[in-house]
Design a protein around this motif. Sequence first.
Motif, PDB file in Angstrom:
ATOM      1  N   ALA A 149      38.836  61.923  41.644  1.00  0.00           N
ATOM      2  CA  ALA A 149      38.254  62.757  40.582  1.00  0.00           C
ATOM      3  C   ALA A 149      37.020  63.489  41.114  1.00  0.00           C
ATOM      4  N   GLN A 150      36.238  62.790  41.922  1.00  0.00           N
ATOM      5  CA  GLN A 150      35.031  63.392  42.495  1.00  0.00           C
ATOM      6  C   GLN A 150      35.411  64.546  43.448  1.00  0.00           C
ATOM      7  N   ALA A 151      36.460  64.300  44.250  1.00  0.00           N
ATOM      8  CA  ALA A 151      36.910  65.336  45.199  1.00  0.00           C
ATOM      9  C   ALA A 151      37.412  66.563  44.438  1.00  0.00           C
ATOM     10  N   VAL A 152      38.105  66.331  43.334  1.00  0.00           N
ATOM     11  CA  VAL A 152      38.626  67.449  42.533  1.00  0.00           C
ATOM     12  C   VAL A 152      37.465  68.288  41.998  1.00  0.00           C
ATOM     13  N   THR A 153      36.474  67.605  41.418  1.00  0.00           N
ATOM     14  CA  THR A 153      35.315  68.320  40.867  1.00  0.00           C
ATOM     15  C   THR A 153      34.625  69.119  41.967  1.00  0.00           C
ATOM     16  N   GLN A 154      34.437  68.463  43.108  1.00  0.00           N
ATOM     17  CA  GLN A 154      33.733  69.104  44.226  1.00  0.00           C
ATOM     18  C   GLN A 154      34.494  70.327  44.752  1.00  0.00           C
ATOM     19  N   GLU A 155      35.813  70.193  44.913  1.00  0.00           N
ATOM     20  CA  GLU A 155      36.573  71.299  45.510  1.00  0.00           C
ATOM     21  C   GLU A 155      36.787  72.445  44.515  1.00  0.00           C
ATOM     22  N   LEU A 156      36.862  72.135  43.207  1.00  0.00           N
ATOM     23  CA  LEU A 156      36.947  73.236  42.234  1.00  0.00           C
ATOM     24  C   LEU A 156      35.607  73.969  42.175  1.00  0.00           C
ATOM     25  N   ALA A 157      34.514  73.196  42.306  1.00  0.00           N
ATOM     26  CA  ALA A 157      33.182  73.824  42.333  1.00  0.00           C
ATOM     27  C   ALA A 157      33.065  74.709  43.569  1.00  0.00           C
ATOM     28  N   ARG A 158      33.639  74.249  44.679  1.00  0.00           N
ATOM     29  CA  ARG A 158      33.587  75.040  45.916  1.00  0.00           C
ATOM     30  C   ARG A 158      34.338  76.372  45.732  1.00  0.00           C
ATOM     31  N   LEU A 159      35.458  76.321  45.027  1.00  0.00           N
ATOM     32  CA  LEU A 159      36.210  77.551  44.779  1.00  0.00           C
ATOM     33  C   LEU A 159      35.384  78.506  43.915  1.00  0.00           C
TER      34      LEU A 159
ATOM     35  N   THR B 198      40.569  56.177  45.918  1.00  0.00           N
ATOM     36  CA  THR B 198      40.540  55.524  44.617  1.00  0.00           C
ATOM     37  C   THR B 198      40.554  56.621  43.555  1.00  0.00           C
ATOM     38  N   PRO B 199      40.969  56.304  42.310  1.00  0.00           N
ATOM     39  CA  PRO B 199      40.971  57.337  41.256  1.00  0.00           C
ATOM     40  C   PRO B 199      39.595  57.995  41.102  1.00  0.00           C
ATOM     41  N   ASP B 200      38.535  57.205  41.215  1.00  0.00           N
ATOM     42  CA  ASP B 200      37.185  57.779  41.078  1.00  0.00           C
ATOM     43  C   ASP B 200      36.891  58.768  42.193  1.00  0.00           C
ATOM     44  N   ALA B 201      37.241  58.358  43.420  1.00  0.00           N
ATOM     45  CA  ALA B 201      36.970  59.224  44.573  1.00  0.00           C
ATOM     46  C   ALA B 201      37.792  60.497  44.461  1.00  0.00           C
TER      47      ALA B 201
END
Length: 437
Positions: A182-192, A177-180
């Motif tokens: 967006a959450q994955a994007v935030t999480q993976e950029l934070a991981r980087l 879903t768009p929300d999921a």
Amino acid sequence: MSKSAELIRRREKVVCRGVGRMSDFTVARASGATLTDADGREYIDFAGGIGVMNVGHCDPEVVAAIREQVGILMHASIHVATYEPYVALCEKLVELLPHGGETKAMLVNSGAEAVENAMKIARQATGRAGVICYTGGFHGRTLLANTLTSKVTYKVGCGPSAPEVYRLRFPVGQGRTPDAEAQAVTQELARLRETLRNTVAPGDVAAIIIELIQGEGGFHVAPVAYMKGLREICDQHGIVLIIDEVQTGFARTGRWAAHELYGIKPDLSTWAKSMGGGLPISAVVGKASIMDRASPGTLGGTFGGNPVACAGALATIRRMESLGLNARAETCGALIRERFNAIAARVPHVSDVRGLGAMMAIEFCEDGDETRPASALVKSIVTTCRDNGLLVIVAGLDGNVIRVLAPIVISDEDLRRGLSILEAAVLLHAGKTAVPS
Ligand SMILES: Cc1ncc(COP(=O)(O)O)c(C=O)c1O
């Protein structure tokens, strides 16, 4: 014994096992989107020699250009003498694939070589050694490219791997879903960002390499927001962003470059497969300010940008332009997506339909549960397709994804016929659970 069986028997005797064999399929000749095996049986081609034949097999104009070049100059080596087809192809590449500001190019023979050369350029330009890559990524089979590749079956026992390679989780996008997402994007950029604090210092990272749609990894599509964030982080730390367009490039996604769909530009990019229309040729394209940091003699090779391969690539690109292959890829992609979605609506084992343009895939998991990849089911589907005249190949860490890399010149009729064969095979093997249409 059939001619195909005899050919495979001969292969087994003299070709070593490490050169993988996906099936007992043989091929004697090909035209457009049709393959003919050693026994004269015809197949619709949904594999395109692993994404190489976007312009179609043995396109007459490409064949004519190659024939003409063979009679003029077959080899010289660009390091020894400058010849027109090499320069003309680089001119065409920088025209089609501007990287912002002045753009330059260089030519080699395979996707892996393009990746190796891109890394050499990034390392010389930054004076740094580190490289960041992704889970599920595939970048080739030479030492550094193999190290950058994720799936272990491609490299088991081949170590030691190249040093200074760090791996991040690929930001899985579509299908959520768009929300999921967006959450994955935030999480993976934070991981980087975290990786740049606790694993490798940004000042030690030369490059980050990523596929926008993972080819061998199963056609996972990187989210646009992730790529915009990645671009910012690379800019912030002077890290070279390399987009590997070996499988996505040259009309597969409906654009010359998949990155056109993302509104960002890489610093360097790698190209091969469909660029050559079937001949072995590849390229690194990039910002001149980075490309020119590599010292003379550190890049290329004896055969890189061979005149015949250059003539083939130039004719291929001209043909793609005159056929309007980018627009055609969008039409093919829409047709494939529609049919895959219809299958997904009927078959609970379909866990995802994803891709961009004519780079489409359908993923199978037991009852749609992503933790249980349906690899055996996919194997049976592929075998039944073959028996019924369709060549199709798989992708993904678990081989549970069927991908379409058909020549984009395929007619609507053949595309529909191929999709019907595939649909029938899916229903045959997953039929007990299929919802009646
Ligand atoms: C994205 C990507 N990069 C690199 C490669 C390696 O290309 P080659 O097999 O020509 O060395 C491939 C091959 O499948 C690929 O899909």
